[in-house]
Design a protein around this motif. Structure first.
Motif, mmCIF file in Angstrom:
data_model
loop_
_atom_site.group_PDB
_atom_site.id
_atom_site.type_symbol
_atom_site.label_atom_id
_atom_site.label_comp_id
_atom_site.label_asym_id
_atom_site.label_seq_id
_atom_site.Cartn_x
_atom_site.Cartn_y
_atom_site.Cartn_z
ATOM 1 N N VAL A 162 27.351 5.161 9.597
ATOM 2 C CA VAL A 162 26.285 4.447 8.898
ATOM 3 C C VAL A 162 25.902 5.249 7.666
ATOM 4 C CG1 VAL A 162 25.318 3.286 10.935
ATOM 5 C CG2 VAL A 162 24.422 5.517 10.230
ATOM 6 N N ARG A 163 25.181 4.600 6.799
ATOM 7 C CA ARG A 163 24.646 5.262 5.614
ATOM 8 C C ARG A 163 23.168 4.929 5.568
ATOM 9 N NH1 ARG A 163 28.025 8.190 2.672
ATOM 10 N NH2 ARG A 163 27.075 9.007 0.833
ATOM 11 N N ASP A 164 22.334 5.958 5.406
ATOM 12 C CA ASP A 164 20.890 5.766 5.306
ATOM 13 C C ASP A 164 20.503 5.799 3.827
ATOM 14 O OD1 ASP A 164 20.745 5.735 8.041
ATOM 15 O OD2 ASP A 164 19.945 7.759 8.235
ATOM 16 N N TYR A 165 19.937 4.705 3.345
ATOM 17 C CA TYR A 165 19.448 4.616 1.973
ATOM 18 C C TYR A 165 17.943 4.843 2.023
ATOM 19 C CZ TYR A 165 24.070 2.848 1.052
ATOM 20 O OH TYR A 165 25.429 2.745 0.952
ATOM 21 N N VAL A 166 17.448 5.760 1.184
ATOM 22 C CA VAL A 166 16.069 6.224 1.285
ATOM 23 C C VAL A 166 15.299 5.933 -0.005
ATOM 24 C CG1 VAL A 166 14.586 8.232 1.729
ATOM 25 C CG2 VAL A 166 16.851 8.079 2.827
ATOM 26 N N TRP A 167 14.100 5.354 0.169
ATOM 27 C CA TRP A 167 13.171 5.090 -0.930
ATOM 28 C C TRP A 167 11.883 5.863 -0.696
ATOM 29 C CZ3 TRP A 167 16.832 1.705 0.439
ATOM 30 C CH2 TRP A 167 17.451 0.946 -0.544
ATOM 31 N N LYS A 168 11.184 6.149 -1.761
ATOM 32 C CA LYS A 168 9.838 6.724 -1.676
ATOM 33 C C LYS A 168 8.867 5.596 -1.997
ATOM 34 C CE LYS A 168 8.132 9.166 -5.015
ATOM 35 N NZ LYS A 168 7.823 10.218 -5.995
ATOM 36 N N PHE A 169 8.021 5.265 -1.037
ATOM 37 C CA PHE A 169 6.976 4.253 -1.228
ATOM 38 C C PHE A 169 5.683 4.980 -1.576
ATOM 39 C CE2 PHE A 169 8.230 0.089 1.035
ATOM 40 C CZ PHE A 169 9.557 0.218 0.683
ATOM 41 N N THR A 170 5.041 4.553 -2.653
ATOM 42 C CA THR A 170 3.793 5.170 -3.092
ATOM 43 C C THR A 170 2.657 4.166 -2.934
ATOM 44 O OG1 THR A 170 5.003 6.534 -4.674
ATOM 45 C CG2 THR A 170 2.624 6.308 -5.019
ATOM 46 N N PHE A 171 1.596 4.619 -2.286
ATOM 47 C CA PHE A 171 0.413 3.809 -2.025
ATOM 48 C C PHE A 171 -0.788 4.480 -2.682
ATOM 49 C CE2 PHE A 171 3.366 3.395 1.458
ATOM 50 C CZ PHE A 171 3.358 2.044 1.769
ATOM 51 N N GLU A 172 -1.785 3.672 -3.021
ATOM 52 C CA GLU A 172 -3.045 4.215 -3.544
ATOM 53 C C GLU A 172 -4.216 3.487 -2.913
ATOM 54 O OE1 GLU A 172 -1.940 5.753 -8.045
ATOM 55 O OE2 GLU A 172 -3.034 3.879 -7.820
ATOM 56 N N LYS A 173 -5.290 4.267 -2.690
ATOM 57 C CA LYS A 173 -6.544 3.687 -2.212
ATOM 58 C C LYS A 173 -7.682 4.625 -2.589
ATOM 59 C CE LYS A 173 -6.950 5.525 2.481
ATOM 60 N NZ LYS A 173 -7.182 5.134 3.838
ATOM 61 N N LYS A 174 -8.888 4.093 -2.532
ATOM 62 C CA LYS A 174 -10.066 4.920 -2.811
ATOM 63 C C LYS A 174 -10.484 5.632 -1.541
ATOM 64 C CE LYS A 174 -11.606 2.645 -6.838
ATOM 65 N NZ LYS A 174 -12.623 2.572 -7.793
ATOM 66 N N ALA A 175 -10.790 6.909 -1.681
ATOM 67 C CA ALA A 175 -11.227 7.709 -0.534
ATOM 68 C C ALA A 175 -12.538 7.149 -0.001
ATOM 69 C CB ALA A 175 -11.393 9.168 -0.938
ATOM 70 N N ALA A 176 -12.644 7.077 1.324
ATOM 71 C CA ALA A 176 -13.815 6.476 1.952
ATOM 72 C C ALA A 176 -14.954 7.457 2.180
ATOM 73 C CB ALA A 176 -13.413 5.845 3.282
ATOM 74 N N GLY A 177 -14.675 8.726 2.200
ATOM 75 C CA GLY A 177 -15.751 9.671 2.503
ATOM 76 C C GLY A 177 -15.413 11.074 2.050
ATOM 77 N N GLY A 178 -16.314 11.968 2.361
ATOM 78 C CA GLY A 178 -16.122 13.373 2.029
ATOM 79 C C GLY A 178 -16.364 13.665 0.563
ATOM 80 N N ALA A 179 -15.906 14.816 0.133
ATOM 81 C CA ALA A 179 -16.134 15.290 -1.231
ATOM 82 C C ALA A 179 -15.434 14.427 -2.277
ATOM 83 C CB ALA A 179 -15.670 16.737 -1.366
ATOM 84 N N ILE A 180 -14.413 13.684 -1.868
ATOM 85 C CA ILE A 180 -13.678 12.877 -2.843
ATOM 86 C C ILE A 180 -13.963 11.374 -2.702
ATOM 87 C CG2 ILE A 180 -11.824 14.567 -3.134
ATOM 88 C CD1 ILE A 180 -10.121 12.801 -1.249
ATOM 89 N N LYS A 181 -15.046 11.041 -2.023
ATOM 90 C CA LYS A 181 -15.406 9.640 -1.801
ATOM 91 C C LYS A 181 -15.356 8.868 -3.124
ATOM 92 C CE LYS A 181 -18.891 6.578 0.032
ATOM 93 N NZ LYS A 181 -20.148 6.442 0.748
ATOM 94 N N GLY A 182 -14.674 7.725 -3.067
ATOM 95 C CA GLY A 182 -14.572 6.850 -4.227
ATOM 96 C C GLY A 182 -13.456 7.193 -5.195
#
Length: 163
Positions: free
Chosen positions: A114-134
């Protein structure tokens, strides 16, 4: 962490899309196709199959549209995943990782049959809490499409996210 574990379970639903082996119908006396070696040969058709699958999967995730995924699911796997399963997986993926913003091809890995083909999936979201909230947070995962060859034809043998 418990929610992330559930997320992984939901994401693995996608792994069953193409999992399993091809088989023949009948009384069982017919010979089943045998996997063929893929090392050291041109694999343009195998890569094209993986590319088409990922394009459909990405479109399905971005548009939350099961029909886009269904269009690229191998025929022998179409009954394994329901629209409800896809919607739940996509909901959990979005809540945990964020909105899918890109899928970039990375490499392929030679596994002989077999051959494994690999992708990098990038996701983004706003932080829900802590020092980086929002603030916008980026999450990346590898996504793999495993392609094999049976009776001279390339087939998807498995798919899924890899950490």
């Amino acid at each position: 962490m418990r929610k992330f574990g559930w997320f992984l379970s939901a994401v693995m639903v996608v792994s069953v899309l193409a999992g399993g082996c091809a088989s023949t119908s009948g009384n069982g006396s017919e010979e089943k196709p045998r996997p063929e070696l893929m090392s050291g040969e041109g694999r343009e058709d195998a890569k094209k199959l993986a590319d088409e699958y990922v394009a459909g999967f990405v479109a399905a995730l971005k548009e939350n549209n099961f029909d886009k995924l269904k269009a690229v699911i191998p025929a022998n796997s179409k009954t394994k995943v329901t629209p409800e399963m896809f919607e739940q997986m996509n909901k959990e993926l979005t809540e945990t990782m964020g909105r899918l913003i890109s899928a970039q091809y990375v490499t392929d890995l030679d596994k002989s049959i077999v051959r494994d083909y690999v992708w990098k999936f990038t996701f983004e979201k706003k932080a829900a809490g802590g020092a980086i909230k929002g603030q916008l947070v980026r999450n990346e995962l590898f996504y793999m499409v495993r392609v094999g060859r049976l009776d001279g034809k390339y087939v998807i043998a498995g798919t899924g996210f890899r950490l």
